[in-house]
Design a protein around this motif. Sequence first.
Motif, PDB file in Angstrom:
ATOM      1  N   LEU A 389      -2.763  20.828   6.248  1.00 18.62           N
ATOM      2  CA  LEU A 389      -2.767  20.143   7.533  1.00 18.62           C
ATOM      3  C   LEU A 389      -1.443  20.334   8.259  1.00 18.62           C
ATOM      4  CD1 LEU A 389      -4.581  16.824   6.533  1.00 18.62           C
ATOM      5  CD2 LEU A 389      -5.507  18.737   7.845  1.00 18.62           C
ATOM      6  N   ARG A 392      -1.237  23.870   9.573  1.00 21.22           N
ATOM      7  CA  ARG A 392      -2.062  24.065  10.763  1.00 21.22           C
ATOM      8  C   ARG A 392      -1.396  23.463  12.002  1.00 21.22           C
ATOM      9  NH1 ARG A 392      -5.437  27.366  13.214  1.00 21.22           N
ATOM     10  NH2 ARG A 392      -7.231  26.356  14.209  1.00 21.22           N
ATOM     11  N   CYS A 393      -0.822  22.285  11.836  1.00 20.79           N
ATOM     12  CA  CYS A 393      -0.132  21.651  12.958  1.00 20.79           C
ATOM     13  C   CYS A 393       1.037  22.500  13.440  1.00 20.79           C
ATOM     14  CB  CYS A 393       0.366  20.267  12.551  1.00 20.79           C
ATOM     15  SG  CYS A 393      -0.916  19.011  12.495  1.00 20.79           S
ATOM     16  N   ARG A 424      -8.257  12.348  11.302  1.00 22.14           N
ATOM     17  CA  ARG A 424      -7.958  12.315  12.737  1.00 22.14           C
ATOM     18  C   ARG A 424      -6.625  11.617  12.998  1.00 22.14           C
ATOM     19  NH1 ARG A 424      -8.795   8.609  16.758  1.00 22.14           N
ATOM     20  NH2 ARG A 424      -9.064   9.432  18.872  1.00 22.14           N
ATOM     21  N   LYS A 427      -3.612  13.812  11.834  1.00 21.04           N
ATOM     22  CA  LYS A 427      -3.323  14.905  12.771  1.00 21.04           C
ATOM     23  C   LYS A 427      -2.594  14.379  14.009  1.00 21.04           C
ATOM     24  CE  LYS A 427      -7.573  16.419  13.026  1.00 21.04           C
ATOM     25  NZ  LYS A 427      -8.752  17.249  13.386  1.00 21.04           N
ATOM     26  N   GLN A 428      -3.021  13.214  14.508  1.00 19.83           N
ATOM     27  CA  GLN A 428      -2.383  12.663  15.702  1.00 19.83           C
ATOM     28  C   GLN A 428      -0.922  12.327  15.427  1.00 19.83           C
ATOM     29  OE1 GLN A 428      -4.605   9.476  17.465  1.00 19.83           O
ATOM     30  NE2 GLN A 428      -3.084   9.052  19.053  1.00 19.83           N
ATOM     31  N   THR A 543     -10.785  21.833  11.134  1.00 18.04           N
ATOM     32  CA  THR A 543      -9.507  21.179  11.406  1.00 18.04           C
ATOM     33  C   THR A 543      -8.883  21.676  12.693  1.00 18.04           C
ATOM     34  OG1 THR A 543      -8.365  22.834  10.063  1.00 18.04           O
ATOM     35  CG2 THR A 543      -9.055  20.792   8.968  1.00 18.04           C
ATOM     36  N   PHE A 545      -7.427  21.619  16.335  1.00 22.40           N
ATOM     37  CA  PHE A 545      -6.647  20.540  16.931  1.00 22.40           C
ATOM     38  C   PHE A 545      -6.600  20.669  18.451  1.00 22.40           C
ATOM     39  CE2 PHE A 545      -5.482  20.384  12.656  1.00 22.40           C
ATOM     40  CZ  PHE A 545      -4.755  19.258  12.377  1.00 22.40           C
TER      41      PHE A 545
END
Length: 682
Positions: A389, A392-393, A424, A427-428, A543, A545
């Motif tokens: 994660l 990916r961000c 969710r 990720k935020q 995933t 974004f």
Amino acid sequence: MSEALTGWVNALGRLPAALADALRRVGNRAALSLQQQRLADFAMASGDWLWETDESGRLVWLSSADQSRAGVSAPWVLGQTMDDERILDAAGEPVVPPQSLQQLLQRRGPFERVITLCDTPRGRLYVSHSAVCRYESDRWCGYRGTARNVSSAVLGQRERQAAASVLHKLAGQIPGLLFQFRMHADGRIELPYASERIREIFEFDPEDVVRDASGVIDRVHPEDTPRVLAAIAQSASDMTVWQQTFRVVLPVRGERMLSGRSKPERLDDGSVLWHGVITDVTQQMHEAQRVRALARERDAANRAAALRSEIMSRVSHELRTPLNAILGFAQLIERNRGDDAPASAVTSAMQIQRAGKHLLSLINDMLDLASLEAKGFDGGLRPLRIAPLVERCVALMAPHAQLQQVSLSMVLAASLPAVSADLRALKQVLFNLIGNAIKFSSAGSMVEIEVGMDDDPEWVIVAVLDHGPGIPADRLPSLFQPFTRLINKGVRKEGTGLGLAISQRLAHAMGGRIDVGSQLGEGSVFTLRLRTSSEAAQPTGETAFDELDAAPTRPRLAGTVLYIEDEPINALLMQQFCAAFPGLHLTVATSGGEGLRVARELAPDLVLLDMNLPDMDGHQVLQALRADAATAGIAVVALSADALEDHARAARDAGFDDYWTKPIDFALVEQGLADRLGRGRS
């Protein structure tokens, strides 16, 4: 008369007196013998032994020495001294200080009810002794006494003491005062029994209230005394349970709140005896008051949060309606521009979109914060792999960092455990922390992202370090408060001031937190802490974004769409959008009733339904469409300026095929139409 004759005459004269004296002595002896016999018979009839000792302590007489007459032998033998047994109390326990029977006898004084344990033909018996001193010519000659078998009484006393001991132990474990309260016919009151708790409950010693309990009543609060006494009188009158909660005023502990309950019993002498318990409920009452106060505060806060949420929802709806036209037409200008379009027009459209998206971001953040305050976090925690994660961000934020001339560095520890989080929400939070670090970094600097274990193995940390100007120490406490924005060298960075507040609330909702450290002139580090999970990480699925990829090739759309919308500018916007697709035919209805009629006549492939119509709301229109066999199978998508997640969820649960929020994002609309009406891409 001769002297001899005279002597005989005198002797004969004295003879009657002598005979009388002899007769008296014989009678006295007979009477004494009869008295002794009576005493012996009485002793045998009563079950007592009578005994007598000489001055040396030897037994010279026993009333039951003759076993054939007494039925039981005495525990001692004539001519011998009594056994030197230890003296016992009424329960058969040695007295303190220790003393023996022979020590007592040697004092040559009277005594009564002295108990010893004696060996008898019937076994060992508890015997009670009493005696008086025997004197002859003022000389002490021994004892005359009685002895009685008191084994039953001693054993009974032992049982009573054992029962009392059990009661005392049980009473000590009860958080209250066990008591008996007695009210006599003449009005006298007493406490025949009170457990040790009375020292705490009423600050009295138990023995002080056995005969007079008026002092206990005196300690009842003056305002409560009439009520308590009236309840006692009522209970005595109708033999119902007495139950009261009242205050007392104690010399040491001051005012306390007590609660009591007791059951009455009427005795033969006309008095009433209550058996009950009284407990100190001061702490419970204070706790109940505190809980009620907290509940009131909680309810007030919930009402305020719900009101804020409702206001924000209404404000959002009102702001999104004109924003839908602004962003929508700006998107159409950019999408439909030709190669010969003036550069100034393209630039203006881009600036309109940029300003509109900033305003939309502010609205969305305000809605997120209002929703968190009103309802809390409604996500579902599950084990997630943190490393993919974060990767990916970082990958998605890299283009934004390049625009700011900031580089990104990432270090991931090996063998990281799964974390307990919501996909969710996580990720935020990650996007916000990394985006803030990029925003506040100067050109040419680096943002470092490190993922590893905390010193405490129950936590995984994600640290985001920038090399910006830093944050003043006096601003750190308010950093996670809504609308807190930082100014660097007089330049205000773009933002809503809500991102960190939302991120901290989301972190708390996931059981973690965000910490911050900063040095002026050197930079800041924001550290997200998440709890590890012992369960295996679950796959995260898609995933993506909301990344801003290059526009894909335009799909080929064909079909009939009914748009039920009462706002002309929104209808015009959708008409211009659909005009770009020759195979797409759009029909507009301006009310719910008209939309139902057109849907039955036209049988469209898709209905786009505004949720706020002048004659009926979207749910009512949907219900009517589903109830009509001619329109029941038509796909229906809700369009609304209400972006609250629970409203969108409620719409999908009610049967809508999808829920699109205004301002319309035509990229998403195009994708949604392609999913239902697409025929490949051009």
